[in-house]
Scaffold this motif. Sequence first.
Motif, PDB file in Angstrom:
ATOM      1  N   LEU A  27       0.828  -1.203   0.000  1.00 11.10           N
ATOM      2  CA  LEU A  27       0.000   0.000   0.000  1.00 11.10           C
ATOM      3  C   LEU A  27       0.866   1.258   0.000  1.00 11.10           C
ATOM      4  CD1 LEU A  27      -2.957  -0.777   2.441  1.00 11.10           C
ATOM      5  CD2 LEU A  27      -3.127  -0.232   0.005  1.00 11.10           C
ATOM      6  N   GLU A  28       1.904   1.266   0.814  1.00 11.56           N
ATOM      7  CA  GLU A  28       2.783   2.436   0.864  1.00 11.56           C
ATOM      8  C   GLU A  28       3.469   2.671  -0.477  1.00 11.56           C
ATOM      9  OE1 GLU A  28       5.321   1.499   4.131  1.00 11.56           O
ATOM     10  OE2 GLU A  28       3.977   2.390   5.624  1.00 11.56           O
ATOM     11  N   PHE A  29       3.885   1.588  -1.113  1.00  9.87           N
ATOM     12  CA  PHE A  29       4.504   1.724  -2.429  1.00  9.87           C
ATOM     13  C   PHE A  29       3.525   2.323  -3.438  1.00  9.87           C
ATOM     14  CE2 PHE A  29       4.817  -0.262  -6.668  1.00  9.87           C
ATOM     15  CZ  PHE A  29       6.022   0.277  -7.096  1.00  9.87           C
ATOM     16  N   LEU A  30       2.330   1.769  -3.490  1.00 12.64           N
ATOM     17  CA  LEU A  30       1.351   2.227  -4.475  1.00 12.64           C
ATOM     18  C   LEU A  30       0.905   3.666  -4.205  1.00 12.64           C
ATOM     19  CD1 LEU A  30      -0.830  -1.018  -4.718  1.00 12.64           C
ATOM     20  CD2 LEU A  30       0.804  -0.182  -6.422  1.00 12.64           C
ATOM     21  N   LEU A  31       0.703   3.987  -2.948  1.00 13.02           N
ATOM     22  CA  LEU A  31       0.196   5.319  -2.610  1.00 13.02           C
ATOM     23  C   LEU A  31       1.256   6.406  -2.725  1.00 13.02           C
ATOM     24  CD1 LEU A  31      -1.960   4.435   0.522  1.00 13.02           C
ATOM     25  CD2 LEU A  31      -2.823   5.096  -1.728  1.00 13.02           C
ATOM     26  N   TYR A  32       2.456   6.117  -2.266  1.00  7.95           N
ATOM     27  CA  TYR A  32       3.468   7.166  -2.146  1.00  7.95           C
ATOM     28  C   TYR A  32       4.557   7.113  -3.211  1.00  7.95           C
ATOM     29  CZ  TYR A  32       1.237   7.613   2.427  1.00  7.95           C
ATOM     30  OH  TYR A  32       0.324   7.776   3.434  1.00  7.95           O
ATOM     31  N   GLU A  33       5.010   5.923  -3.558  1.00  6.62           N
ATOM     32  CA  GLU A  33       6.084   5.821  -4.549  1.00  6.62           C
ATOM     33  C   GLU A  33       5.546   5.838  -5.975  1.00  6.62           C
ATOM     34  OE1 GLU A  33       9.334   2.985  -3.603  1.00  6.62           O
ATOM     35  OE2 GLU A  33       8.169   2.516  -1.792  1.00  6.62           O
ATOM     36  N   GLU A  68       1.322  12.486   7.325  1.00  3.77           N
ATOM     37  CA  GLU A  68       1.149  11.997   8.694  1.00  3.77           C
ATOM     38  C   GLU A  68      -0.301  11.595   8.956  1.00  3.77           C
ATOM     39  OE1 GLU A  68       2.996  14.693   7.874  1.00  3.77           O
ATOM     40  OE2 GLU A  68       4.875  13.603   8.254  1.00  3.77           O
ATOM     41  N   THR A  69      -1.271  12.398   8.497  1.00  2.00           N
ATOM     42  CA  THR A  69      -2.667  12.026   8.732  1.00  2.00           C
ATOM     43  C   THR A  69      -3.043  10.801   7.912  1.00  2.00           C
ATOM     44  OG1 THR A  69      -3.498  13.560   7.037  1.00  2.00           O
ATOM     45  CG2 THR A  69      -3.338  14.385   9.283  1.00  2.00           C
ATOM     46  N   PHE A  70      -2.526  10.711   6.686  1.00  2.00           N
ATOM     47  CA  PHE A  70      -2.793   9.525   5.873  1.00  2.00           C
ATOM     48  C   PHE A  70      -2.263   8.277   6.560  1.00  2.00           C
ATOM     49  CE2 PHE A  70      -2.531  12.222   1.702  1.00  2.00           C
ATOM     50  CZ  PHE A  70      -3.730  12.820   2.025  1.00  2.00           C
ATOM     51  N   ASP A  71      -1.025   8.348   7.020  1.00  4.55           N
ATOM     52  CA  ASP A  71      -0.411   7.193   7.683  1.00  4.55           C
ATOM     53  C   ASP A  71      -1.161   6.825   8.963  1.00  4.55           C
ATOM     54  OD1 ASP A  71       1.528   6.794   5.781  1.00  4.55           O
ATOM     55  OD2 ASP A  71       3.097   7.868   6.862  1.00  4.55           O
ATOM     56  N   ALA A  72      -1.629   7.832   9.681  1.00  8.09           N
ATOM     57  CA  ALA A  72      -2.351   7.567  10.924  1.00  8.09           C
ATOM     58  C   ALA A  72      -3.645   6.807  10.646  1.00  8.09           C
ATOM     59  CB  ALA A  72      -2.643   8.877  11.657  1.00  8.09           C
ATOM     60  N   VAL A  73      -4.349   7.200   9.590  1.00 12.78           N
ATOM     61  CA  VAL A  73      -5.591   6.513   9.223  1.00 12.78           C
ATOM     62  C   VAL A  73      -5.301   5.079   8.807  1.00 12.78           C
ATOM     63  CG1 VAL A  73      -7.446   6.430   7.516  1.00 12.78           C
ATOM     64  CG2 VAL A  73      -6.880   8.591   8.631  1.00 12.78           C
ATOM     65  N   VAL A  93      -8.846   8.032  -2.446  1.00 12.82           N
ATOM     66  CA  VAL A  93      -7.831   7.000  -2.580  1.00 12.82           C
ATOM     67  C   VAL A  93      -7.348   6.522  -1.209  1.00 12.82           C
ATOM     68  CG1 VAL A  93      -5.891   8.639  -2.805  1.00 12.82           C
ATOM     69  CG2 VAL A  93      -5.714   6.346  -3.800  1.00 12.82           C
ATOM     70  N   ILE A  94      -7.251   7.405  -0.236  1.00  7.27           N
ATOM     71  CA  ILE A  94      -6.859   7.011   1.125  1.00  7.27           C
ATOM     72  C   ILE A  94      -8.006   6.261   1.795  1.00  7.27           C
ATOM     73  CG2 ILE A  94      -6.174   7.832   3.405  1.00  7.27           C
ATOM     74  CD1 ILE A  94      -3.974   8.014   1.318  1.00  7.27           C
ATOM     75  N   ASN A  95      -9.225   6.729   1.592  1.00  6.00           N
ATOM     76  CA  ASN A  95     -10.378   6.052   2.173  1.00  6.00           C
ATOM     77  C   ASN A  95     -10.502   4.629   1.638  1.00  6.00           C
ATOM     78  OD1 ASN A  95     -12.937   6.034   3.710  1.00  6.00           O
ATOM     79  ND2 ASN A  95     -13.850   5.889   1.679  1.00  6.00           N
ATOM     80  N   ARG A  96     -10.264   4.451   0.343  1.00  2.00           N
ATOM     81  CA  ARG A  96     -10.346   3.109  -0.240  1.00  2.00           C
ATOM     82  C   ARG A  96      -9.241   2.204   0.303  1.00  2.00           C
ATOM     83  NH1 ARG A  96     -15.188   1.621  -2.504  1.00  2.00           N
ATOM     84  NH2 ARG A  96     -15.827   3.018  -4.193  1.00  2.00           N
ATOM     85  N   ALA A  97      -8.057   2.755   0.469  1.00  2.00           N
ATOM     86  CA  ALA A  97      -6.957   1.970   1.034  1.00  2.00           C
ATOM     87  C   ALA A  97      -7.282   1.565   2.468  1.00  2.00           C
ATOM     88  CB  ALA A  97      -5.662   2.766   0.984  1.00  2.00           C
TER      89      ALA A  97
END
Length: 603
Positions: free
Chosen positions: A10-16, A35-40, A107-111
């Motif tokens: 997920l981190e790769f797809l979202l951020y990289e 930070e808020t994305f990671d917290a969720v 995209v964050i909500n779906r993840a």
Amino acid sequence: MATPLSRRDLEFLLYEWLDVEKLTARERFAEHSRETFDAVLELSEDLATKCFAPVNKLGDQNEPYVGDDGKVVLPAEIGSGIAEFVKAGLMASSFDESLGGMQLPTVINRASSAWFQAANASMSSYAFLTVGNANLLAEYGTPEQIDTWVRPMVEGRFSGTMCLSEPQAGSSLADITTKAEPMADGTYRITGTKMWISAGDHELTENIVHLVLAKAPGGGPGVKGISLFIVPKYLADGTRNDVALVSLNHKMGNRATTNTLLNFGDGTYSPATESGATENPPAHSVPGAVGYLVGEEHRGLSYMFHMMNEARIGVGFLATSIGYAGYLASLEYAKVRTQGRPVDQKDPTSKPVPIIEHADVKRMLLAQKSYVEGALALGLYCSTLVDEELTTTGADRDRATLLLDVLTPITKSWPSQWCLEANNLAIQVHGGYGYTKEFDVEQYYRDNRLNAIHEGAHGIHGLDLLGRKVTMQGGAGLALLVETIATSIERASADDATATYAAELRSSLDRLVEVTAKVWSAGDPSLALANATAYLEAAGHIVIAWMWLEQLLAVGDKSGDFYDGKRAAAQYFYRYELPKTGPQLDLLEALDRTTLNTDPAWL
């Protein structure tokens, strides 16, 4: 127990790859950060693994039933797990701040949601349906309807459903017979029967808000006569509405999501009786279930498509998530299960090796990895298109909308077919243990089998893709998809590590364009659409090959097992899967009439 999803992926797809941090530069998401994305995401992983995953088997083995009091009974742990989800504020994550939401990017909500879908498909569906229902009403409802029905859903006090299908109609919505009779007070009386209604009755929330398709007078035949209504289980004053649970449907999988046959306005809960009406009964005492019109009469299907399209992408995510959970379970099993020896090892006294050392097991694991990681990439990519729609205007917004329209049938159907195949392979990796109830993978397969039917069966989305989406606006939909993929191909062609893949994808993409033109050149819609399912599968494989090319571009020259795993999965997909499109496109190009010419008497 294996983790149901990969945080690293997920981190790769979202951020990289998708670089979702750039969304925080837009006004709508300006209060958010990495930070808020990671917290969720961290919160979602924690709740999913602690409150949802442990209940997955319990819900599967203890199906809902109707108690002596007529109420649906579910294991208490399901209610408490969903309560923790609501308490954490995750029901409200995607909604506007004005509605009490977090206003997270889609995209964050779906993840975030994928964690819960992977951990417990059945439990996640209650929230999934409620969010879709509330989103539709937030878009098309009146301020009063939003205050009365949407806010309690965002708060998790009410839940929501979508009531489309009927026993005699199924997916053919033009044939629904549920009726809506207008009343003098502006409400309607709804009468009819709805079938296959997920989450249609339960005691998990104070109220259930049904969105019901019905035909009001003057609409004419077919789908143009359909209107959309809010029909709550309880009216705003607490009166029991005339919505009756007839029976629960017993499914092979996804068992803890109640699936219902509902009657509207059959007199089971007579408003006159409930209200103790006398000579001057209240307005809602007129027989029938009380319904409130959403938007304008006879435009109900266009409104419902807001929820249906959201649900279709959600079903694609659900299929992906269940496939992903099965892949990780079989990967963990393959690492610890010892059996057999390498084919070149002739010494019978040598120790057996973990089965992951065998080439055929690696083939099955690579196949699963290529399916689930490719499908997850597609779902997240489409979620960024939703965010583009929300935060751009003009040509940029139109582009995002058109591309999302074209990709939606693939995003729903491809994971429903191929992530189910991943579950099939996960059982095979487990061998004899795979189809026993002691292991999770047999349930994953049963849970996932429903997704090829949910929100439109596989064949319906083939008809949608070939019959509407690639031909819309004079072929602009297909042209935009081709243009977008071609941009990736051009970038990949400049790199020796990806140039071969780019050339192979270009060849397949060009062939798809040629075959699309050939299929429609005959001027015979029946012939053009006879093999629409083959078209859907071929187009889907080409799109997933594009997703893998994009991931390779994001990997670049980075080193490490994670990135080497991406390279291996991409290589597998291009070697084993993309070539499958050749015979399918050959069949389409030949305008084969086998299915059309088969007499039903022969079958």
